[in-house]
Design a protein around this motif. Structure first.
Motif, PDB file in Angstrom:
ATOM      1  N   GLU A   1       0.844  -1.203   0.000  1.00 23.06           N
ATOM      2  CA  GLU A   1       0.000   0.000   0.000  1.00 23.06           C
ATOM      3  C   GLU A   1       0.876   1.250   0.000  1.00 23.06           C
ATOM      4  OE1 GLU A   1      -2.520  -0.281   3.396  1.00 23.06           O
ATOM      5  OE2 GLU A   1      -3.635  -1.982   2.570  1.00 23.06           O
ATOM      6  N   PRO A   2       0.304   2.413  -0.422  1.00 24.27           N
ATOM      7  CA  PRO A   2       1.095   3.641  -0.374  1.00 24.27           C
ATOM      8  C   PRO A   2       1.641   3.906   1.034  1.00 24.27           C
ATOM      9  CG  PRO A   2      -0.903   4.009  -1.637  1.00 24.27           C
ATOM     10  CD  PRO A   2      -1.017   2.631  -1.034  1.00 24.27           C
ATOM     11  N   ALA A   3       2.877   4.351   1.090  1.00 23.90           N
ATOM     12  CA  ALA A   3       3.508   4.685   2.377  1.00 23.90           C
ATOM     13  C   ALA A   3       2.827   5.904   2.983  1.00 23.90           C
ATOM     14  CB  ALA A   3       4.986   4.983   2.147  1.00 23.90           C
ATOM     15  N   LEU A   4       2.974   6.047   4.293  1.00 24.29           N
ATOM     16  CA  LEU A   4       2.496   7.280   4.924  1.00 24.29           C
ATOM     17  C   LEU A   4       3.465   8.405   4.567  1.00 24.29           C
ATOM     18  CD1 LEU A   4       1.512   6.024   8.495  1.00 24.29           C
ATOM     19  CD2 LEU A   4       0.042   6.385   6.498  1.00 24.29           C
ATOM     20  N   GLY A   5       2.925   9.560   4.208  1.00 24.15           N
ATOM     21  CA  GLY A   5       3.781  10.699   3.897  1.00 24.15           C
ATOM     22  C   GLY A   5       3.919  11.605   5.100  1.00 24.15           C
ATOM     23  N   PRO A   6       4.852  12.561   5.038  1.00 24.82           N
ATOM     24  CA  PRO A   6       4.900  13.578   6.084  1.00 24.82           C
ATOM     25  C   PRO A   6       3.645  14.444   6.016  1.00 24.82           C
ATOM     26  CG  PRO A   6       6.382  14.158   4.284  1.00 24.82           C
ATOM     27  CD  PRO A   6       5.822  12.804   3.968  1.00 24.82           C
ATOM     28  N   ILE A   7       3.421  15.196   7.065  1.00 23.29           N
ATOM     29  CA  ILE A   7       2.223  16.040   7.165  1.00 23.29           C
ATOM     30  C   ILE A   7       2.639  17.494   6.971  1.00 23.29           C
ATOM     31  CG2 ILE A   7       0.268  16.655   8.643  1.00 23.29           C
ATOM     32  CD1 ILE A   7       0.353  13.672   8.005  1.00 23.29           C
ATOM     33  N   VAL A   8       1.778  18.274   6.310  1.00 26.69           N
ATOM     34  CA  VAL A   8       2.020  19.714   6.184  1.00 26.69           C
ATOM     35  C   VAL A   8       0.782  20.458   6.657  1.00 26.69           C
ATOM     36  CG1 VAL A   8       1.268  19.783   3.751  1.00 26.69           C
ATOM     37  CG2 VAL A   8       2.752  21.593   4.649  1.00 26.69           C
TER      38      VAL A   8
ATOM     39  N   ILE B   1       1.300  14.608   2.775  1.00 25.22           N
ATOM     40  CA  ILE B   1       1.987  14.886   1.513  1.00 25.22           C
ATOM     41  C   ILE B   1       2.170  13.580   0.745  1.00 25.22           C
ATOM     42  CG2 ILE B   1       4.255  15.489   0.558  1.00 25.22           C
ATOM     43  CD1 ILE B   1       4.446  17.661   2.634  1.00 25.22           C
ATOM     44  N   SER B   2       1.899  13.650  -0.544  1.00 22.21           N
ATOM     45  CA  SER B   2       2.107  12.476  -1.391  1.00 22.21           C
ATOM     46  C   SER B   2       3.505  12.548  -2.012  1.00 22.21           C
ATOM     47  CB  SER B   2       1.021  12.474  -2.466  1.00 22.21           C
ATOM     48  OG  SER B   2       1.307  11.534  -3.437  1.00 22.21           O
ATOM     49  N   ILE B   3       4.244  11.447  -1.906  1.00 21.28           N
ATOM     50  CA  ILE B   3       5.559  11.347  -2.560  1.00 21.28           C
ATOM     51  C   ILE B   3       5.435  10.251  -3.614  1.00 21.28           C
ATOM     52  CG2 ILE B   3       8.048  11.020  -2.262  1.00 21.28           C
ATOM     53  CD1 ILE B   3       7.631  11.681   0.733  1.00 21.28           C
ATOM     54  N   VAL B   4       5.700  10.621  -4.864  1.00 24.24           N
ATOM     55  CA  VAL B   4       5.490   9.685  -5.976  1.00 24.24           C
ATOM     56  C   VAL B   4       6.809   9.436  -6.704  1.00 24.24           C
ATOM     57  CG1 VAL B   4       3.095  10.455  -6.267  1.00 24.24           C
ATOM     58  CG2 VAL B   4       4.902  11.525  -7.630  1.00 24.24           C
ATOM     59  N   ASP B   5       6.822   8.353  -7.495  1.00 23.21           N
ATOM     60  CA  ASP B   5       8.012   8.083  -8.314  1.00 23.21           C
ATOM     61  C   ASP B   5       7.914   8.859  -9.637  1.00 23.21           C
ATOM     62  OD1 ASP B   5       6.347   6.666 -10.012  1.00 23.21           O
ATOM     63  OD2 ASP B   5       6.968   4.693  -9.262  1.00 23.21           O
ATOM     64  N   GLU B   6       8.890   8.690 -10.525  1.00 22.77           N
ATOM     65  CA  GLU B   6       8.929   9.474 -11.774  1.00 22.77           C
ATOM     66  C   GLU B   6       7.710   9.196 -12.657  1.00 22.77           C
ATOM     67  OE1 GLU B   6      11.140  11.803 -12.578  1.00 22.77           O
ATOM     68  OE2 GLU B   6      12.851  11.463 -11.238  1.00 22.77           O
ATOM     69  N   ASP B   7       7.020   8.047 -12.428  1.00 20.59           N
ATOM     70  CA  ASP B   7       5.820   7.724 -13.220  1.00 20.59           C
ATOM     71  C   ASP B   7       4.537   8.199 -12.544  1.00 20.59           C
ATOM     72  OD1 ASP B   7       7.348   6.427 -15.182  1.00 20.59           O
ATOM     73  OD2 ASP B   7       7.408   4.604 -13.955  1.00 20.59           O
ATOM     74  N   GLY B   8       4.681   8.875 -11.412  1.00 19.05           N
ATOM     75  CA  GLY B   8       3.488   9.376 -10.715  1.00 19.05           C
ATOM     76  C   GLY B   8       2.853   8.376  -9.766  1.00 19.05           C
ATOM     77  N   ASN B   9       3.497   7.228  -9.561  1.00 18.35           N
ATOM     78  CA  ASN B   9       2.945   6.223  -8.629  1.00 18.35           C
ATOM     79  C   ASN B   9       3.439   6.501  -7.206  1.00 18.35           C
ATOM     80  OD1 ASN B   9       1.762   4.688 -10.768  1.00 18.35           O
ATOM     81  ND2 ASN B   9       3.835   3.990 -11.257  1.00 18.35           N
ATOM     82  N   PRO B  10       2.526   6.459  -6.212  1.00 20.62           N
ATOM     83  CA  PRO B  10       2.959   6.719  -4.832  1.00 20.62           C
ATOM     84  C   PRO B  10       4.028   5.728  -4.386  1.00 20.62           C
ATOM     85  CG  PRO B  10       0.558   6.432  -4.951  1.00 20.62           C
ATOM     86  CD  PRO B  10       1.105   6.135  -6.319  1.00 20.62           C
ATOM     87  N   LEU B  11       5.012   6.183  -3.631  1.00 18.93           N
ATOM     88  CA  LEU B  11       5.978   5.253  -3.038  1.00 18.93           C
ATOM     89  C   LEU B  11       5.226   4.341  -2.083  1.00 18.93           C
ATOM     90  CD1 LEU B  11       9.102   7.479  -2.233  1.00 18.93           C
ATOM     91  CD2 LEU B  11       8.493   6.315  -4.367  1.00 18.93           C
TER      92      LEU B  11
END
Ligand code: FUB
Length: 328
Positions: free
Chosen positions: A181-188, A205-215
């Motif tokens: 599943e998508p990792a938890l991102g930091p909060i802003v 915050i969503s962090i994605v790879d170069e293809d736009g898929n969530p880490l």
């Protein structure tokens, strides 16, 4: 005052320091670290070994110059809402005031974010009566943007309790997402004009790879763990953070301070010691990475020392990976 500081060496040796947040205030380089203490608490994934009780402020007039320890600027006993564990702080300047943001456990053992203020960058700081309403988890880092909007980034897994807040209420037994599943991102959260409350609801915050898929949560080499930091370079926002149990500082880039951020690569390879935590600052025309390791204590995880080194960008805006021991 310490002797001249040198890159990749502890900037002070009379105390243990960690989690450095570096800023240029009033023309000097100020460093806001955690202050590690020696004690007999057990060492575990809950972070009980990080039993800090106060903050010191350090400064230098130039990279490579002597470091001044301005002494204790805030103590746990003077923070009405906090019970223990003054972890990684940050500082910000706005409204002719210096703000020290810090995490600590409240009287129920839940990590919250607090604020303390001063009219000088070196403090002393006076804590607000209560923690920031609606705040949770650890490792606040504040960006005051060029338009004067201020954002606080925060969060940390495991001992930092971020997993327990996925529903935005504290769930003691909550676990993180499955590896697929998508990792938890930091909060802003945007800060109010007086910097003492959240102006907006905290957002992940969503962090994605170069293809736009969530880490993904199982992508432990790249996913967010703790210690977020945001700086600007050539108009872009750079979010950097620790990957925790894979011990790297990595980064992702966005055109928007609230993301989504696209993962780019590694800034700092593992240091001696379990934790790795950093900040990035431009000073006198050069960029610096401040970080910590446990070399001075021969690897004792809760006895860390702040160091710095120069950070370099490539022409395309990517950051050159730093090996903290590459110079040896
Ligand atoms: O210093 C205590 C905790 O260790 C910090 O809050 C984390 O970022 C890690 O460095």
């Amino acid at each position: 005052m310490s002797k001249n500081s040198k890159p990749n060496e502890p900037i002070v040796t009379h105390i243990y320091t960690a989690d450095p947040s570096a800023h240029v205030f009033e023309g000097k380089l100020y460093i806001y670290p955690s202050h590690d203490l020696d004690h007999d608490e057990p060492s575990n994934d809950n972070g009980d070994q990080y039993k800090m009780e106060d903050y010191h402020v350090l400064s230098m007039d130039e990279a490579g110059g002597p470091v001044v320890d301005h002494g204790e600027v805030l103590h746990l006993k003077d923070i009405p809402w906090a019970s223990k564990q003054l972890w990684a702080p940050d500082a910000a300047y706005k409204n002719n005031t210096y703000y020290l943001f810090f995490p600590a456990r409240d009287k129920d053992g839940i990590f919250r974010l607090g604020v303390a203020t001063s009219d000088k960058p070196a403090g002393p700081f006076k804590a607000e009566e209560n923690y920031i309403p609606g705040s949770f988890s650890i490792d606040p880092a504040v960006l005051v943007d060029e338009d004067e909007k201020a954002y606080v980034y925060f969060g940390g897994l495991w001992g930092g309790q971020l997993e327990k807040w996925q529903t935005r209420t504290f769930k003691e037994d909550a676990e993180g997402p499955a590896p697929t599943e998508p990792a938890l991102g930091p909060i802003v959260a945007e800060l109010s004009d007086d910097m003492l409350t959240f102006k907006s609801e905290p957002n992940e915050i969503s962090i994605v790879d170069e293809d736009g898929n969530p880490l993904l949560a199982g992508d432990e080499d790249r996913r967010f763990f703790e210690g977020p930091w945001v700086h600007k370079y050539n108009g872009l926002y750079y979010l950097s953070y620790s990957t925790g149990n894979t011990h790297k500082i990595v980064y992702a880039v966005s055109e928007n301070p609230q993301g989504p951020f696209v993962y780019k690569g590694t800034i700092l390879t593992p240091v001696i010691g379990w934790t790795t935590h950093h900040s990035i600052v431009e000073y006198q025309g050069k960029w610096y990475l401040f970080y910590h390791d446990c070399e001075m204590s021969d690897g004792v995880n809760h006895k860390r020392s702040v160091k710095y080194t120069e950070l370099k960008y490539n022409e395309d805006g990517t950051i050159q990976t730093i090996d903290p021991y590459g110079h040896k």
